[in-house]
Design an enzyme around this catalytic site. Sequence first.
Site, short mmCIF file in Angstrom:
data_model
loop_
_atom_site.label_atom_id
_atom_site.label_comp_id
_atom_site.label_asym_id
_atom_site.label_seq_id
_atom_site.Cartn_x
_atom_site.Cartn_y
_atom_site.Cartn_z
N PRO A 54 36.66 -61.67 8.53
CG PRO A 54 37.10 -60.19 6.76
CD PRO A 54 36.93 -60.25 8.25
N GLY A 68 43.67 -62.72 5.49
CA GLY A 68 44.94 -62.15 5.95
C GLY A 68 44.82 -61.42 7.28
CG LEU A 69 42.12 -58.85 8.01
CD1 LEU A 69 40.78 -58.11 8.00
CD2 LEU A 69 43.26 -57.85 8.20
N GLY A 70 43.91 -62.88 10.17
CA GLY A 70 44.15 -63.74 11.33
C GLY A 70 42.92 -64.42 11.89
CB SER A 71 39.62 -65.49 10.50
OG SER A 71 40.02 -66.36 9.48
CB SER A 72 42.71 -69.85 11.08
OG SER A 72 44.02 -69.47 10.78
CB ALA A 73 45.74 -66.62 14.38
CB ALA A 74 41.17 -64.52 16.09
CG ASP A 95 48.87 -64.90 11.61
OD1 ASP A 95 49.86 -64.21 11.35
OD2 ASP A 95 48.07 -65.30 10.75
O1 PMV Z 1 47.21 -66.66 7.17
P1 PMV Z 1 47.52 -65.20 7.06
O2 PMV Z 1 47.02 -64.61 5.80
O3 PMV Z 1 47.12 -64.47 8.28
O4 PMV Z 1 49.11 -65.03 6.93
C1 PMV Z 1 50.03 -65.79 7.56
C2 PMV Z 1 51.40 -65.19 7.45
C3 PMV Z 1 52.47 -66.09 6.81
O5 PMV Z 1 53.71 -65.46 7.08
C4 PMV Z 1 52.27 -66.17 5.31
C5 PMV Z 1 52.47 -67.50 7.41
C6 PMV Z 1 52.89 -67.56 8.85
O6 PMV Z 1 52.56 -68.57 9.50
O7 PMV Z 1 53.62 -66.68 9.34
#
Ligand code: PMV
Length: 307
Positions: free
Chosen positions: A80, A84-90, A130
């Site tokens: 989702p 907070g589960l890293g969707s944009s990073a993944a 992330d």
């Molecule tokens: O974007 P999220 O919800 O996965 O969280 C990022 C974590 C933060 O520490 C708030 C930002 C970061 O870049 O580390």
Amino acid sequence: MRAPGKAILFGEHAVVYGEGAIAIALSMHFETRVRVSRSDTTRVDGRPMDRKHHGYFAEAVERVWGDRGPLEISTTSSIPSSSGLGSSAALTVSTVGALRLLRGRLAQEEVARDGFEVEYAVQGRASPTDTSASSHGRAIYIAREPGEQLLWTIERPPARWCVHNLEFAPMNFVVGYTGKKGNTGELVERVRRGTEKSPEARAYIMEIGALVEDARGALRKGDAVRVGELMTRNHKLLEKLGVSSPDLERLIAAAAPHALGAKLTGAGGGGCMIALTTEPDACARAIDAAGGKAYRAQIDPDGVVAL
Ligand code: PMV
């Protein structure tokens, strides 16, 4: 190419200021898949790529692919977004991985570095937490100083992040999704304003940094009781920094009787919480009964991999 989501066990927000953090890659329910192939015009999921709608893709293509020609990019994700589960990073990591493979070589460290650069360019402020959890899989420990199991190091003065692999005994984590989105950029900015105005907020950031070091020791010893206590303490500090929400508080309170500790995970403001528990089924039921959506967290052993 596939890449897993992640959950931050300790240190979110403080890590942006160069404090440490610990994150796990999450498998099963939480992954993205990206395919790239040469094409006649550059498209993302059938639409012409533009920076406004496809910031992460545009940045990834510019950085990794350059002007080698147009591409068709197609994506699917079961993570989702803004949770907070890293969707944009993944998504970033799987796109960078796919582009690197199309150029001929896939190496996790290179993907992790590029992934961080892309997120940093798009978000303005970001740590490598992330993107490195998603790239390397398993568990990641970020610290200011290099130590055992160092993977790589990156600096954005005054912050320096040394990314390590972290091994620890299996423990049961349950993730609870509030169903509400949190805006990482806004929450990071809220914390920045807080730290500029108040010495207390700066002290909370440092306290989180110190707690990450304790947590690393407790995880390595397999001391789940201590890990749980530290998670709850970390949450209280995040709450004081103003990044919790009523929904997160409700899910954390519901999980607490069945947990060794619980906290929000990721940027906060909605999104997800995570609990460490010896009764995962009861903990998950309590989260569901409080209006959340519970998932048993499985640590992903692989990180970014070609399919
Ligand atoms: O974007 P999220 O919800 O996965 O969280 C990022 C974590 C933060 O520490 C708030 C930002 C970061 O870049 O580390």
